[in-house]
Write an enzyme that holds these catalytic residues in place. Structure first.
Site, short mmCIF file in Angstrom:
data_model
loop_
_atom_site.label_atom_id
_atom_site.label_comp_id
_atom_site.label_asym_id
_atom_site.label_seq_id
_atom_site.Cartn_x
_atom_site.Cartn_y
_atom_site.Cartn_z
N ARG A 232 0.84 -1.08 -0.19
CA ARG A 232 -0.17 0.10 0.06
C ARG A 232 0.98 1.14 -0.12
O ARG A 232 1.99 1.32 0.58
CB ARG A 232 -0.98 0.04 1.21
CG ARG A 232 -2.16 -1.17 1.38
CD ARG A 232 -3.05 -0.61 0.23
NE ARG A 232 -4.10 -1.63 0.06
CZ ARG A 232 -4.27 -2.66 -0.48
NH1 ARG A 232 -3.28 -2.92 -1.27
NH2 ARG A 232 -5.27 -3.38 -0.62
N GLU A 261 -3.62 7.84 -4.03
CA GLU A 261 -3.78 7.68 -5.29
C GLU A 261 -5.04 8.17 -5.96
O GLU A 261 -5.92 8.40 -5.12
CB GLU A 261 -3.92 6.00 -5.55
CG GLU A 261 -2.65 5.36 -5.21
CD GLU A 261 -2.83 3.73 -5.17
OE1 GLU A 261 -3.94 3.22 -5.31
OE2 GLU A 261 -1.89 3.06 -4.90
N HIS A 279 -1.36 1.18 -9.80
CA HIS A 279 -1.78 -0.11 -8.78
C HIS A 279 -2.60 -1.41 -9.60
O HIS A 279 -3.89 -1.37 -9.71
CB HIS A 279 -3.07 0.79 -7.87
CG HIS A 279 -3.07 -0.12 -6.61
ND1 HIS A 279 -3.64 0.49 -5.58
CD2 HIS A 279 -3.19 -1.35 -6.49
CE1 HIS A 279 -3.80 -0.52 -4.73
NE2 HIS A 279 -3.58 -1.75 -4.96
#
Length: 313
Positions: A232, A261, A279
């Protein structure tokens, strides 16, 4: 089960959205910027929330849904779900472990190879016509390096096994030493970083692992070291990472995740020793479909009174 309300809180693959729409009375959170815009009738009909790694259910949303029974996340990480609130209210939580392990581990190895062998930069070198002017610069080999892994769970172990195929030495840090593991254990991330060439972050995001990669760890990894993050974004102190790369205190970084993000520090865009991905650790048709089926299976099991397939809470 068409009368059961399900709230979808994140964009998912069309297959999952279509199946949810066929089986339940589906509400999409982006159609209701404020939960208060849902009528009382709709709010009380919602008994399930479906999320993924970038959207879950905080305490505000949970409290706003008085008949919520289950949160099913299409992800392995559930850091965006208020687990304590769920336990307090007896709300079940499921995720999608195991089925995405290989995909994320594959990507981690891909990031390492792309970063060390400068594959993106080499591609641009050919496309720009610069190869006609001379050979591309020498890069760094992966085989034989020491790979340090932060978090030796399912994904971390899969990355270790793949790295062994490249004749790499493996070491790791986790909350507790894995007695069954033959890999070398270090009791702190700083010690791990000091003794490896490539540091891979593969642990869950918790209060303890927030910014587990800080200035001290980055400096321990050093100007010849490489950081790979497929966990993460909040595992890494991003400003410290950016400054280390700009100042040459870190050899390079391969990043699939970021703190905020989809916003990425623009300073990274001009650096050739950085590989940036949006991602996509689980982003294949095959894996996302299996994850979707697991979400659907957990919901069906819950509403039919059967055992959950992958219960977390």
């Amino acid at each position: 089960m068409e009368s059961i309300g399900v709230l979808l809180v994140a964009k998912v693959i069309p297959y999952l959205e279509q199946e949810l729409n066929k089986r339940y009375n589906l509400f999409r959170i982006w159609d209701y910027p404020h939960i208060s815009q849902l009528s009382t009738q709709h709010v009380t009909s919602i008994r399930a929330v479906v999320g993924r790694s970038n959207a879950g259910a905080d305490s505000h949303l949970i409290d706003a849904l008085p008949n919520l029974e289950i949160i099913s996340s299409s992800s392995v990480g559930v850091d965006l779900i208020d687990i304590n609130k769920c336990k307090e209210k007896g709300i079940r939580v499921t995720n999608t472990p195991d089925v995405l392990t290989d995909e994320v581990a594959d990507l981690a190895i891909g990031l390492i190879l792309t970063l060390l062998r400068r594959i993106c930069e080499s591609d641009r070198y050919v496309r720009s016509g610069n190869w006609k002017c001379g050979d591309f610069k020498l890069t760094t080999k992966f085989s034989g390096k020491t790979v340090g892994i932060v978090g030796l769970g399912r994904i971390g172990t899969a990355i270790a096994k793949r790295s062994e195929a490249f004749n790499c030495s493996i070491c790791y840090y986790s909350r507790t030493q894995k007695q069954e593991s033959r890999y070398k254990y270090y009791p702190s991330v700083v010690e791990l970083a000091s003794n490896c060439d490539i540091l891979v972050v593969a642990c869950p995001l918790t209060k303890e692992t927030h910014h587990i990669i800080n200035r001290e760890v980055i400096n321990a990894l050093g100007p010849k070291g490489f950081l790979i993050n497929i966990g993460r974004g909040k595992h890494v102190d991003e400003p410290e990472l950016v400054s280390a790369l700009l100042e040459g205190r870190l050899g390079g970084a391969g990043l699939d995740v970021f703190e905020n993000e989809p916003h990425v520090p623009e300073e990274l865009f001009r650096l050739e020793n950085v590989v940036l991905l949006p991602h996509v650790g689980t982003g294949t048709v095959e894996t996302r479909t299996v994850m979707a089926d697991l979400v659907l299976g957990n919901l069906e099991a819950h509403f039919l009174g059967k055992p959950l397939l992958t219960p977390l809470v």
